[in-house]
Structures are given as structure tokens and as C-alpha cells.
Motif scaffolding. Structure first.
Motif, PDB file in Angstrom:
ATOM      1  N   ILE A  79       0.818  -1.210   0.000  1.00  0.00           N
ATOM      2  CA  ILE A  79       0.000   0.000   0.000  1.00  0.00           C
ATOM      3  C   ILE A  79       0.856   1.266   0.000  1.00  0.00           C
ATOM      4  N   GLY A  80       2.004   1.216   0.622  1.00  0.00           N
ATOM      5  CA  GLY A  80       2.868   2.386   0.653  1.00  0.00           C
ATOM      6  C   GLY A  80       3.262   2.765   2.065  1.00  0.00           C
ATOM      7  N   GLU A  83       1.074   4.766   4.860  1.00  0.00           N
ATOM      8  CA  GLU A  83      -0.345   4.372   4.949  1.00  0.00           C
ATOM      9  C   GLU A  83      -0.507   2.875   5.223  1.00  0.00           C
ATOM     10  N   PHE A  86      -0.093   2.094   8.865  1.00  0.00           N
ATOM     11  CA  PHE A  86      -1.235   2.533   9.688  1.00  0.00           C
ATOM     12  C   PHE A  86      -2.423   1.580   9.521  1.00  0.00           C
ATOM     13  N   ILE A  87      -2.669   1.178   8.253  1.00  0.00           N
ATOM     14  CA  ILE A  87      -3.782   0.250   8.008  1.00  0.00           C
ATOM     15  C   ILE A  87      -3.480  -1.098   8.667  1.00  0.00           C
ATOM     16  N   LEU A  90      -4.200  -0.927  12.367  1.00  0.00           N
ATOM     17  CA  LEU A  90      -5.639  -1.011  12.644  1.00  0.00           C
ATOM     18  C   LEU A  90      -6.126  -2.457  12.534  1.00  0.00           C
ATOM     19  N   TYR A  93      -4.868  -4.579  15.350  1.00  0.00           N
ATOM     20  CA  TYR A  93      -5.612  -4.283  16.584  1.00  0.00           C
ATOM     21  C   TYR A  93      -6.951  -5.023  16.611  1.00  0.00           C
ATOM     22  N   GLY A 103      -4.033  -5.785  22.815  1.00  0.00           N
ATOM     23  CA  GLY A 103      -3.605  -5.251  21.518  1.00  0.00           C
ATOM     24  C   GLY A 103      -2.450  -4.270  21.517  1.00  0.00           C
ATOM     25  N   TYR A 104      -1.808  -4.089  22.671  1.00  0.00           N
ATOM     26  CA  TYR A 104      -0.725  -3.101  22.714  1.00  0.00           C
ATOM     27  C   TYR A 104       0.493  -3.565  21.909  1.00  0.00           C
ATOM     28  N   THR A 107      -0.070  -3.581  17.822  1.00  0.00           N
ATOM     29  CA  THR A 107      -0.119  -2.248  17.193  1.00  0.00           C
ATOM     30  C   THR A 107       1.218  -1.528  17.338  1.00  0.00           C
ATOM     31  N   LEU A 111       3.399  -0.165  14.128  1.00  0.00           N
ATOM     32  CA  LEU A 111       3.774   1.248  13.982  1.00  0.00           C
ATOM     33  C   LEU A 111       5.286   1.430  14.034  1.00  0.00           C
TER      34      LEU A 111
ATOM     35  N   TYR B  20      -2.953  13.663   9.102  1.00  0.00           N
ATOM     36  CA  TYR B  20      -2.765  12.636  10.140  1.00  0.00           C
ATOM     37  C   TYR B  20      -2.655  13.280  11.521  1.00  0.00           C
ATOM     38  N   PHE B  54      -4.880   5.310  23.090  1.00  0.00           N
ATOM     39  CA  PHE B  54      -4.970   3.929  22.594  1.00  0.00           C
ATOM     40  C   PHE B  54      -6.300   3.326  22.998  1.00  0.00           C
ATOM     41  N   ILE B  58      -5.123   5.447  17.192  1.00  0.00           N
ATOM     42  CA  ILE B  58      -4.647   4.417  16.247  1.00  0.00           C
ATOM     43  C   ILE B  58      -5.741   4.105  15.224  1.00  0.00           C
ATOM     44  N   GLY B  62      -5.662   4.729  11.108  1.00  0.00           N
ATOM     45  CA  GLY B  62      -5.889   3.622  10.182  1.00  0.00           C
ATOM     46  C   GLY B  62      -7.041   3.897   9.229  1.00  0.00           C
ATOM     47  N   ALA B  65      -6.052   6.524   6.699  1.00  0.00           N
ATOM     48  CA  ALA B  65      -5.164   5.949   5.677  1.00  0.00           C
ATOM     49  C   ALA B  65      -5.969   5.164   4.644  1.00  0.00           C
ATOM     50  N   ILE B  66      -6.995   4.423   5.104  1.00  0.00           N
ATOM     51  CA  ILE B  66      -7.844   3.661   4.171  1.00  0.00           C
ATOM     52  C   ILE B  66      -8.558   4.626   3.218  1.00  0.00           C
ATOM     53  N   LYS B  69      -6.135   6.058   0.644  1.00  0.00           N
ATOM     54  CA  LYS B  69      -5.720   5.085  -0.367  1.00  0.00           C
ATOM     55  C   LYS B  69      -6.867   4.718  -1.302  1.00  0.00           C
TER      56      LYS B  69
END
Lengths: 167, 111
Positions: A79-80, A83, A86-87, A90, A93, A103-104, A107, A111, B20, B54, B58, B62, B65-66, B69
Motif C-alpha cells: 500500500i505504501g 499508509e 497505519f492500516i 488497525l 488491533y 492489543g498493545y 499495534t 507502527l 494525520y 490507545f 490508532i 488507520g 489511511a484507508i 488510499k
């Protein structure tokens, strides 16, 4: 950069990234679910370390920093940057919460590897190298010889004050 | 004129960066306004509390970003989109989070 050299460096960075984050987040302290408990005690029976076994069991049973590192690298490749990272964070998580994990670790791993891949791109390391490197890194923990790798993880947990109090 | 495309790239990247930042700031800000805690209680690694940092920030990053894109950039270079996503994420975490991701029942695996 030479591809093999790049993969070797990426494997080292990925190994440190996920092992340090997972240990810091307390994976060796206790099993999050029953499956991790069974795996930890099985590793101990085979001559391994209980805290290292819990670490390995927790990795199997929910997406921790290992999965975050791998998926972060895959996200950056597909995706790049940033981004994809970050996706991936998510999605990791969401996966964590489905696997009874706060979930710490997952994620944070996704990151942190995104930041690392961004910085490493200036010296010629690509996300592809991190994908292969992470697979090699996780193989050294989960795929070769559990007793030896669990002892190493146990020693690291002791140094970081995250050793299990269970017996 | 030769520098025009280069300047455009810098502008677009800066707008993405500030989008962001705005998503994170609005998610944390609105989260605090609706009385989410800033951070989970300590030790954080064992806490299940949803806080402003948190997972609210986050999730906002995300989702933004979706959208980027998928080619959705809002009306003002993504800044309005970032603000809206931050606000909606904070409200969702406050009011719907526990029903979407309930805390699992405690297992007796530690004995």
C-alpha cells in the motif's frame, strides 16, 4: 544495497523489534489464553524455559509484535509508506481484540516497523527485505528448536524484569 | 515554472502529514471531551480500558489511511476528512466500543 545483505540486516532489525516489544509488553509473564499455557508447559517439559514458552505460546495464540512487524512490512510493500503501516496497525488491533488480547504489542510492533522501514529506506532497505527478514526472524524463535530459543527468551525476560512468577 | 510540480508534491505531502496530525489531535481532543481517559490505567500492558490515545488515535489513523488510499480526500486536501474521522472515531470508541469489542471473560489458565 545488495539483496542478501539487506535481508540479513532487515532480519536482525525485525528480530530485535518484535522480541524487545513483546518482552516489554509482558508476553513471558503469563499466558493470555489457555492455548498459550499448554504450549508454555509443553516447551518446559521438553527442557525449555517456562517464560520463553509462554512467550512462544502467546505469539501463536494472538497477533503480537511478531505479526505486527510482518503485517506492517507487508502493508508498506503493498500500500505504501506510511499508509500501509497505519492500516496494518488497525487490522492487527482488530485481530488482537478478536483473540482476547488488549492489543498493545501488535499495534506497537506495526507502527514501530513502519517508522523503521521509513528510516531504513534512506539507506536502501526495501519493505520486501523486511518481509523476508521477519520470516527468517520468526523462524529462529518458533521454527528450529523450541527449548534453546525459549531459554534465550527467558534470559531476556529476566533482564527486562518480565520473567513469569508462575510455576 | 520548472519548479511547479516539485512544489505541488511538497504541498500535497504536507497536507497529508497535517491530516494525520489533525486526525490524532481531534480523536484525542474529542475523546477527552467525552471523558475517555488519556491513557489506560497502569500497568498499561494489562489494561483493557479504551482510552483517548490507545486505541482511539490508532483507529483514526488507520481509517484515514484507508480513505486516502481509496482516493477519498475530502474537500480541503484531507483536513476536513481527518477532523471528521477523529470526531466520529472518538464518539464511536466512547459509546459503541464495548459492544463491538467486548472484554473477554477471565480464563482460569493462570493456575
Amino acid at each position: 544495497m545488495n539483496e542478501l545483505l539487506g535481508i540479513a540486516i532487515a532480519a536482525g532489525i525485525s528480530w530485535l523489534n518484535f522480541v524487545l516489544i513483546d518482552t516489554w509488553m509482558g508476553l513471558p509473564e503469563s499466558p493470555g489464553v489457555k492455548g498459550a499455557d499448554f504450549i508454555g508447559r509443553s516447551v518446559q517439559k521438553r527442557g525449555g524455559d517456562l517464560a520463553g514458552g509462554f512467550f512462544q505460546g502467546n505469539i501463536v495464540c494472538s497477533p503480537d509484535a511478531s505479526a505486527g512487524t510482518l503485517l506492517g512490512a507487508i502493508g508498506c510493500y503493498l500500500i505504501g509508506i506510511p499508509e500501509g503501516g497505519f492500516i496494518a496497525a488497525l487490522l492487527v488491533y482488530i485481530g488482537n481484540r478478536l483473540c482476547a488480547d488488549p492489543g498493545y504489542a501488535g499495534t506497537t510492533g506495526a507502527l514501530s516497523i513502519t517508522v523503521i522501514i521509513f528510516l531504513a529506506s534512506f539507506i536502501g532497505l526495501t519493505p520486501q527485505m523486511f518481509i523476508v527478514g521477519m520470516i527468517i526472524a520468526i523462524t529462529t524463535i518458533q521454527g528450529i528448536y523450541h527449548p534453546a530459543s525459549s531459554k534465550l527468551l527467558g534470559k531476556l525476560a529476566q533482564k527486562m524484569n518480565r520473567y513469569t512468577k508462575l510455576s | 515554472m520548472d519548479y511547479y510540480p516539485f512544489i505541488m508534491i511538497i504541498h500535497v505531502d504536507m497536507y497529508v502529514f497535517w491530516s494525520y496530525v489533525l486526525a490524532i489531535v481531534s480523536a484525542i481532543g474529542v475523546g477527552l471531551l467525552v471523558r475517555l481517559p488519556l491513557l489506560p490505567e497502569r500497568p498499561i500492558r494489562h489494561s483493557w480500558t479504551a482510552s483517548a490515545v490507545f486505541p482511539t488515535a490508532i483507529i483514526a489513523m488507520g481509517i484515514l489511511a484507508i480513505f486516502f488510499k481509496l482516493g477519498v480526500n475530502g474537500f480541503y486536501y484531507g483536513l476536513d476528512l481527518a477532523l471528521a474521522i477523529g470526531i466520529i472515531t472518538a464518539l464511536s470508541v466512547k459509546y459503541f466500543f464495548d459492544s463491538i469489542f467486548p472484554k473477554p471473560e477471565t480464563e482460569d489458565s493462570h493456575e
